[in-house]
Design a protein around this motif. Structure first.
Motif, short mmCIF file in Angstrom:
data_model
loop_
_atom_site.label_atom_id
_atom_site.label_comp_id
_atom_site.label_asym_id
_atom_site.label_seq_id
_atom_site.Cartn_x
_atom_site.Cartn_y
_atom_site.Cartn_z
N TYR A 75 0.76 -1.22 -0.08
CA TYR A 75 0.05 -0.16 0.06
C TYR A 75 0.89 1.19 0.07
O TYR A 75 0.80 2.32 -0.78
CB TYR A 75 -0.84 0.12 1.20
N ALA A 76 1.96 1.42 0.85
CA ALA A 76 2.72 2.58 0.94
C ALA A 76 3.57 2.53 -0.44
O ALA A 76 3.41 3.65 -0.77
CB ALA A 76 3.65 2.32 2.03
N ALA A 77 3.97 1.42 -1.20
CA ALA A 77 4.56 1.56 -2.34
C ALA A 77 3.80 2.20 -3.43
O ALA A 77 4.24 2.95 -4.34
CB ALA A 77 5.07 0.23 -2.81
N LEU A 78 2.41 1.81 -3.19
CA LEU A 78 1.56 2.35 -4.23
C LEU A 78 1.21 3.64 -4.16
O LEU A 78 1.14 4.60 -5.21
CB LEU A 78 0.06 1.51 -4.31
N LEU A 79 1.09 4.15 -2.87
CA LEU A 79 0.86 5.50 -2.49
C LEU A 79 1.93 6.24 -3.10
O LEU A 79 1.90 7.59 -3.81
CB LEU A 79 0.55 5.78 -1.18
N VAL A 80 3.22 6.01 -2.94
CA VAL A 80 4.20 6.58 -3.21
C VAL A 80 4.62 6.87 -4.67
O VAL A 80 4.89 7.84 -5.23
CB VAL A 80 5.73 6.19 -2.75
N SER A 81 4.24 5.63 -5.48
CA SER A 81 4.27 5.63 -6.97
C SER A 81 3.31 6.49 -7.27
O SER A 81 3.51 7.39 -8.36
CB SER A 81 4.05 4.20 -7.32
N MET A 82 1.97 6.81 -6.85
CA MET A 82 0.89 7.58 -7.26
C MET A 82 1.39 9.10 -7.12
O MET A 82 1.10 9.87 -7.89
CB MET A 82 -0.36 7.05 -6.46
N ASP B 77 5.04 5.40 -17.51
CA ASP B 77 4.32 4.23 -18.32
C ASP B 77 4.82 3.01 -17.06
O ASP B 77 3.60 2.39 -16.78
CB ASP B 77 5.02 4.02 -19.53
N GLU B 78 6.13 2.91 -16.53
CA GLU B 78 5.97 1.85 -15.80
C GLU B 78 5.55 2.13 -14.37
O GLU B 78 5.22 1.02 -13.91
CB GLU B 78 7.83 1.86 -15.57
N GLN B 79 5.55 3.22 -13.80
CA GLN B 79 4.71 3.39 -12.67
C GLN B 79 3.41 3.12 -12.82
O GLN B 79 2.84 2.66 -11.90
CB GLN B 79 5.17 4.93 -12.31
N ARG B 80 2.89 3.55 -13.92
CA ARG B 80 1.34 3.31 -14.11
C ARG B 80 1.02 1.88 -14.21
O ARG B 80 -0.20 1.27 -13.67
CB ARG B 80 0.57 4.03 -15.44
N ASP B 81 2.08 1.14 -14.87
CA ASP B 81 2.00 -0.59 -14.79
C ASP B 81 2.02 -1.00 -13.33
O ASP B 81 1.39 -1.86 -13.02
CB ASP B 81 2.78 -1.12 -15.75
N LEU B 82 3.04 -0.49 -12.59
CA LEU B 82 3.04 -0.86 -11.27
C LEU B 82 1.79 -0.74 -10.53
O LEU B 82 1.61 -1.44 -9.77
CB LEU B 82 4.46 -0.17 -10.77
N LEU C 69 -1.14 -0.47 -11.60
CA LEU C 69 -2.25 -1.33 -11.93
C LEU C 69 -2.04 -2.82 -10.96
O LEU C 69 -3.02 -3.41 -10.49
CB LEU C 69 -2.25 -1.54 -13.49
N ARG C 70 -0.71 -3.37 -11.04
CA ARG C 70 -0.43 -4.41 -10.11
C ARG C 70 -0.73 -4.34 -8.75
O ARG C 70 -1.38 -5.14 -8.21
CB ARG C 70 0.88 -4.92 -10.51
N LEU C 71 -0.12 -3.35 -8.21
CA LEU C 71 -0.29 -2.95 -6.68
C LEU C 71 -1.78 -2.93 -6.41
O LEU C 71 -2.11 -3.07 -5.30
CB LEU C 71 0.60 -1.95 -6.21
N GLY C 72 -2.33 -2.11 -7.13
CA GLY C 72 -3.73 -1.71 -6.79
C GLY C 72 -5.07 -2.72 -7.05
O GLY C 72 -5.96 -2.35 -6.78
N ALA C 73 -4.56 -3.90 -7.58
CA ALA C 73 -5.63 -4.83 -8.03
C ALA C 73 -6.13 -5.20 -6.62
O ALA C 73 -5.45 -5.76 -5.71
CB ALA C 73 -4.82 -6.04 -8.74
N GLY C 74 -7.64 -5.12 -6.80
CA GLY C 74 -8.20 -5.53 -5.50
C GLY C 74 -8.55 -4.68 -4.43
O GLY C 74 -9.07 -4.94 -3.51
N LEU C 75 -7.80 -3.39 -4.47
CA LEU C 75 -7.90 -2.55 -3.42
C LEU C 75 -9.15 -1.75 -3.76
O LEU C 75 -9.34 -1.22 -4.76
CB LEU C 75 -6.67 -1.64 -3.30
N ASP C 76 -9.65 -1.15 -2.79
CA ASP C 76 -10.88 -0.14 -2.79
C ASP C 76 -10.11 1.26 -3.49
O ASP C 76 -9.51 2.08 -2.99
CB ASP C 76 -11.50 0.40 -1.73
#
Length: 138
Positions: free
Chosen positions: A3-10, A35-40, A42-49
């Motif tokens: 979750y933290a990695a996803l927030l930092v990427s966003m 492009d790489e971060q958007r792909d990341l 999508l993977r990290l955010g799968a299934g999250l609200d």
């Protein structure tokens, strides 16, 4: 954490999306990064609200703005509908009538021509503690 990695990427992509890439000599590395971060994401955010995730990304954005605004004296600038003044935020977003914030850091002045010069200056800079108190005007 995921979750933290996803927030930092966003947060990183939101910062780069503010840039005018046409002003860069070579925008390819930034475009590749985005492009790489958007792909990341999508993977990290799968299934999250996604609504909760966007809310938390906006909170991170606001706290980053607040930290920079306090350190750089960004008075009368706004983020997410809140304006930073000398010692308050309007409208006041906290339950308590005042908050005390502090952090340790190293203060750098100016710009550096190379990463090596930047890292040398950072290594030589003394640690300082920054303290801020914000109060409700109400």
């Amino acid at each position: 954490s995921r979750y933290a990695a996803l927030l930092v990427s966003m947060h990183g992509t939101a910062l780069y999306e503010m840039r005018d890439l046409t002003k860069l000599d070579d925008p390819a590395p930034v475009i590749r990064y985005l492009d790489e971060q958007r792909d990341l994401q999508l993977r990290l955010g799968a299934g999250l609200d996604q609504q909760q995730l966007r809310r938390n990304q906006q909170l991170l954005w606001a706290w980053d703005f607040l930290s920079l605004g306090l350190c750089l004296h960004w008075e009368d600038r706004s983020v997410n509908g809140h304006t930073l003044h000398a010692d308050t935020i309007d409208p006041w977003p906290f339950a308590a009538g005042s908050i005390h914030l502090h952090t340790d850091g190293r203060r750098l002045e100016g710009r550096y021509d190379t990463n090596e010069h930047l890292h040398a200056a950072l290594d030589a800079a003394p640690w300082v503690t920054l303290d801020f108190e914000l109060r409700s005007r109400a």
